[in-house]
Structures are given as structure tokens and as C-alpha cells.
Design a protein around this motif. Structure first.
Motif, short mmCIF file in Angstrom:
data_model
loop_
_atom_site.label_atom_id
_atom_site.label_comp_id
_atom_site.label_asym_id
_atom_site.label_seq_id
_atom_site.Cartn_x
_atom_site.Cartn_y
_atom_site.Cartn_z
N VAL A 141 0.91 -1.15 0.00
CA VAL A 141 0.00 0.00 0.00
C VAL A 141 0.96 1.20 0.00
O VAL A 141 1.42 1.63 1.04
N PRO A 142 1.29 1.68 -1.21
CA PRO A 142 2.48 2.53 -1.41
C PRO A 142 2.36 3.97 -0.91
O PRO A 142 2.31 4.93 -1.67
N CYS A 143 2.37 4.09 0.41
CA CYS A 143 2.32 5.41 1.03
C CYS A 143 3.56 6.24 0.67
O CYS A 143 3.52 7.47 0.75
N HIS A 144 4.63 5.58 0.22
CA HIS A 144 5.84 6.31 -0.16
C HIS A 144 5.64 7.16 -1.42
O HIS A 144 6.42 8.05 -1.67
N ARG A 145 4.58 6.92 -2.16
CA ARG A 145 4.33 7.69 -3.39
C ARG A 145 3.65 9.03 -3.13
O ARG A 145 3.46 9.81 -4.06
N LEU A 146 3.28 9.31 -1.87
CA LEU A 146 2.73 10.62 -1.54
C LEU A 146 3.86 11.55 -1.11
O LEU A 146 4.71 11.17 -0.30
N ILE A 147 3.85 12.75 -1.68
CA ILE A 147 4.89 13.74 -1.38
C ILE A 147 4.24 15.08 -1.08
O ILE A 147 3.03 15.26 -1.28
N GLY A 148 5.05 16.02 -0.62
CA GLY A 148 4.55 17.36 -0.34
C GLY A 148 4.19 18.10 -1.61
O GLY A 148 4.65 17.76 -2.71
N ALA A 149 3.38 19.14 -1.49
CA ALA A 149 2.94 19.92 -2.65
C ALA A 149 4.11 20.54 -3.40
O ALA A 149 4.05 20.73 -4.62
N ASN A 150 5.20 20.81 -2.69
CA ASN A 150 6.38 21.41 -3.33
C ASN A 150 7.36 20.36 -3.84
O ASN A 150 8.48 20.69 -4.24
N SER A 152 8.66 17.91 -2.00
CA SER A 152 9.52 17.39 -0.94
C SER A 152 9.03 16.01 -0.48
O SER A 152 7.86 15.68 -0.61
N LEU A 153 9.95 15.22 0.06
CA LEU A 153 9.61 13.87 0.48
C LEU A 153 8.74 13.83 1.72
O LEU A 153 8.05 12.85 1.96
N VAL A 154 8.75 14.85 2.53
CA VAL A 154 7.95 14.96 3.74
C VAL A 154 8.30 13.84 4.71
O VAL A 154 9.41 13.81 5.22
N LYS A 155 7.40 12.92 4.97
CA LYS A 155 7.62 11.88 5.99
C LYS A 155 7.47 10.50 5.37
O LYS A 155 6.85 10.33 4.33
N TYR A 156 8.04 9.51 6.10
CA TYR A 156 7.82 8.11 5.75
C TYR A 156 8.08 7.30 7.01
O TYR A 156 9.12 7.47 7.66
N GLY A 159 11.40 5.73 7.45
CA GLY A 159 12.57 6.58 7.30
C GLY A 159 12.67 7.16 5.90
O GLY A 159 12.35 6.50 4.91
N LEU A 160 13.13 8.40 5.82
CA LEU A 160 13.21 9.09 4.51
C LEU A 160 14.18 8.42 3.55
O LEU A 160 13.97 8.47 2.34
N GLU A 161 15.25 7.80 4.05
CA GLU A 161 16.19 7.13 3.15
C GLU A 161 15.51 5.96 2.44
O GLU A 161 15.76 5.74 1.25
N ARG A 162 14.67 5.23 3.14
CA ARG A 162 13.92 4.14 2.49
C ARG A 162 12.94 4.71 1.47
O ARG A 162 12.79 4.16 0.38
N LYS A 163 12.27 5.78 1.82
CA LYS A 163 11.33 6.40 0.88
C LYS A 163 12.06 6.83 -0.37
O LYS A 163 11.60 6.56 -1.49
N ARG A 164 13.20 7.47 -0.21
CA ARG A 164 14.01 7.91 -1.35
C ARG A 164 14.41 6.71 -2.20
O ARG A 164 14.29 6.74 -3.42
N TRP A 165 14.86 5.62 -1.55
CA TRP A 165 15.26 4.43 -2.29
C TRP A 165 14.08 3.85 -3.06
O TRP A 165 14.22 3.51 -4.24
#
Length: 174
Positions: A141-150, A152-156, A159-165
Motif C-alpha cells: 500500500v504505497p504510502c511512499h508515493r505521496l509527497i509534499g505539494a512542493n 519534498s519527500l515529507v515523511k515516511y 525513514g526518509l532514506e527508504r522512501k528515497r530508495w
């Protein structure tokens, strides 16, 4: 007067991935109930408690097909996540958000506001964010695909490194 919920027992398995050991929580029918990371096990247990009440985890292997689908995803077959059967308890609004997330295709992202608008609740960006943060089934359930309006990665939760990966793995330029 509140009534006590019947304790739930789920199976716990571990899967080695390129970004850490994934914890796979399944029910006796082989349905995924949670996927989180071993370094966030406490958070996962709290989300399970919030969604199901008292929960006991016992060692138990996730179905081979589920393990293979997840391994294939991490090897680059991004569409394999759709082969994983999942179910989670939550409010009707959380369910609405969580069922919308897999419709965001791999390699794309969406802002919280855009998802709120798509769900026809354009002023519910924060509620979408809260539901997204309460999602106990990471990756599938890919919550990592939601990002900030600008952008930005915001939260995960993992951890943000996993979201980025995960986003790079899916082809998103960050």
C-alpha cells in the motif's frame, strides 16, 4: 460502555530486502495485514494494536507467492505488488485513502492535496496525511508515493532514506 476486542493472532515472517529486513504480518488465510521494517517493529506493533486491539504475533511463514512477489518487486518487477492480497482494519476514511494509494502507478507520485482532491475532499490534505501515516502495510500500500505539494519527500514511517530508495527504484527522479 466499551467492550473488549477479541485478541487477534497473526503470523510474523521476515524477508531480506535491499533496504533492510521487512516484517511480514499475515493472517491464517495468508493475507498480508502489515509490512514494516525490523528497525520500526515497535511502531508496527502499535499500529496493529490501534487497528485490531490486542495482537499476538507468532513465528509463521508468509505464503511463498507473497514472498516471491515482494522479492520480484525489489528486483525490479514493479507490477508484482498487485499480486499481494492485503487487508487492514481502519476507519472508512482511512480505507478510502489506503485503497487509493495502489492506484498511484509506480514511477509516479502525488501530493497529499492532489489525493484529497481525487477523493473529493479537497480540504482534507491533513486527514489524508494522517491516514497515510497510519498505514500499516508499507510498500504494498504505497504510502511512499505521496509527497509534499512542493515536491519534498515529507515523511515516511520507515525513514526518509527508504522512501528515497523506493521512489528511485520505481523510477522517480528526486
Amino acid at each position: 460502555m466499551a467492550t473488549a476486542r477479541t485478541p487477534q493472532t497473526f503470523n510474523l515472517d521476515r524477508l531480506t530486502t535491499p533496504i533492510g529486513t521487512a516484517l511480514l504480518v499475515t493472517d491464517d488465510g495468508g493475507v498480508l495485514r502489515a509490512l514494516d521494517w525490523d528497525d520500526y517493529e515497535g511502531r508496527m506493533l502499535e499500529l496493529l494494536r490501534l487497528h485490531y486491539g490486542p495482537v499476538t504475533l507468532r513465528d509463521g511463514r508468509a505464503p511463498a507467492e507473497m514472498r516471491k512477489a515482494l522479492s520480484d518487486y525489489f528486483k525490479g518487477d514493479l507490477d508484482r505488488l498487485t499480486d499481494v492480497t492485503w487487508r487492514v482494519a481502519g476507519t472508512p476514511f482511512q480505507q478510502k485513502v489506503w485503497h487509493a494509494l495502489p492506484k498511484i502507478r509506480p514511477g509516479t507520485t502525488m501530493s497529499y492535496g492532489a489525493l484529497a482532491a481525487k477523493l473529493k475532499v479537497p480540504n482534507a490534505m491533513r486527514a489524508v496525511g494522517h491516514a497515510n501515516g497510519s498505514n500499516p502495510i508499507s510498500v504494498v500500500v504505497p504510502c511512499h508515493r505521496l509527497i509534499g505539494a512542493n515536491g519534498s519527500l515529507v515523511k515516511y514511517g520507515g525513514g526518509l532514506e527508504r522512501k528515497r530508495w523506493l521512489l528511485r527504484h520505481e523510477g522517480v527522479e528526486i
